[in-house]
Write an enzyme that holds these catalytic residues in place. Sequence first.
Site, PDB file in Angstrom:
ATOM      1  N   SER A 259       0.760  -1.283   0.195  1.00  0.00           N
ATOM      2  CA  SER A 259      -0.129  -0.165   0.013  1.00  0.00           C
ATOM      3  C   SER A 259       0.780   1.330   0.027  1.00  0.00           C
ATOM      4  O   SER A 259       1.616   1.481  -0.930  1.00  0.00           O
ATOM      5  CB  SER A 259      -1.133   0.015   1.191  1.00  0.00           C
ATOM      6  OG  SER A 259      -1.896   0.998   1.031  1.00  0.00           O
ATOM      7  N   ASP A 282      -0.224  -4.184  -3.837  1.00  0.00           N
ATOM      8  CA  ASP A 282      -1.503  -3.554  -3.493  1.00  0.00           C
ATOM      9  C   ASP A 282      -0.964  -1.864  -3.377  1.00  0.00           C
ATOM     10  O   ASP A 282      -1.531  -1.326  -2.462  1.00  0.00           O
ATOM     11  CB  ASP A 282      -2.448  -3.909  -2.372  1.00  0.00           C
ATOM     12  CG  ASP A 282      -3.692  -4.224  -2.997  1.00  0.00           C
ATOM     13  OD1 ASP A 282      -3.701  -4.317  -4.478  1.00  0.00           O
ATOM     14  OD2 ASP A 282      -4.589  -4.567  -2.243  1.00  0.00           O
ATOM     15  N   HIS A 337      -7.629  -5.547  -0.159  1.00  0.00           N
ATOM     16  CA  HIS A 337      -6.383  -4.985   0.387  1.00  0.00           C
ATOM     17  C   HIS A 337      -5.701  -5.539   1.755  1.00  0.00           C
ATOM     18  O   HIS A 337      -4.440  -5.366   1.658  1.00  0.00           O
ATOM     19  CB  HIS A 337      -6.994  -3.440   0.620  1.00  0.00           C
ATOM     20  CG  HIS A 337      -5.584  -2.274   0.633  1.00  0.00           C
ATOM     21  ND1 HIS A 337      -4.815  -2.375  -0.467  1.00  0.00           N
ATOM     22  CD2 HIS A 337      -5.094  -1.542   1.592  1.00  0.00           C
ATOM     23  CE1 HIS A 337      -3.754  -1.608  -0.144  1.00  0.00           C
ATOM     24  NE2 HIS A 337      -4.047  -0.827   0.966  1.00  0.00           N
TER      25      HIS A 337
END
Length: 415
Positions: A259, A282, A337
């Site tokens: 992320s 991600d 996620h």
Amino acid sequence: MTGLRYKWNYRQFVAMGNSNVHNLGIPPGKGPHEVGCTDLMVGHTVQGTFLRLYYPCQTLATSERPNWIPCREYFNGLADFMKLNRVLSERTFSYLFGSFKIPAAWDASLKADGKYPLIIFSHGLGAFRTLYSAICVELASQGFIVAAVEHRDESASATYYYKEKTGQKTHPPHQNLRPVSDNLEEQWMYYRSLKLGENEFSLRNKQVKQRADECIRALELLIEINSGKSVDNVLLSQFDWSKMENCMDLCRIAVMGHSFGGATVIECLCKEVKFKCGVALDTWMFPLDNEIFPSVKQPIFFINSEKFHWAGNIVCMKKLDSETIPRKMITIRGAVHQSFPDFTFMTGNWVGKIMKLKGEINPHIAMDLCNRASLAFLQRHLYLDRDFNQWDHLIDGKDDNLLQGTNLTVLQSAI
């Protein structure tokens, strides 16, 4: 009494969703090595370096396994990040997650077995150094040294450093966070929310640059340790750092993150050529200046979940495509996620889905796909003599649970 009854009922509700609690927990590494871990803090101030190190080790029957969540302040930080009441959340989080251990031997001796390639790992927004232990343990079990940095850019839900005591009465230190000097006391730093009217890009761009600098400092510190330089760990530890001398393969260094940590991967590749490749999980592309993309010369592997992304985010990733530099992207079908951090293994099926910690895919299958594809990519671009090429097909999305590229339709004109 009403509040207490509500808390008790809420805990009952959560417990029902975790009824198969004996099946929960971080999966152990599948590689040939036992895994050890320890913490390293060099420089007690906020400008210092703080990381959790995972490595192949020699274990003893008496080896202790560390708590997954080191202390209550991390629960408070998670509550703040999720905008929840601290008191209720601490009790709930402690009940749900307080007993979990990381499947690694605390302070165990390094296993002498040649030189290990090195990975620097960057956590996501609202996370901290222990929350990706399933990935880090697996990589260490496969023969890597992995340094999971805890960022101090106010993007972690909680972290800490030390300041010198002023003589005033202070709280006693946590037993597992005790510094080597009695003259130091903990200073906690919690996640900073966006202020009213604040430009988010300015904040996140500043943070991603600091995060990359912290990863690079961690790498430089490990290079010094590898050279035989003594290390002044602020934290009390039984780990023998002298055993780390000449144990790292400094020609084979990668950076990895999830992320916000995925964005940190790209920033690191731009700033430091010692990183030979990057694995970005991600990735949240928003914090990055597009202008840096031409400066990134190393291979990148984007591993995405099916549910997190939007067209604009994928467009930014595709801007890094190159005809001469390997850039790969795959998508894990049914993943979300939170399929990458450890939380996906800590809750029962329906509570996990309500809290969006689990997707439609079995979390163990999703994690195996992520880890094996990463290992194949690392072998290819760090030029490792291993058997990870058995998973080369995953790099191209050739599996029933994978897609090559993205599940989203992105117009070429947008790129």
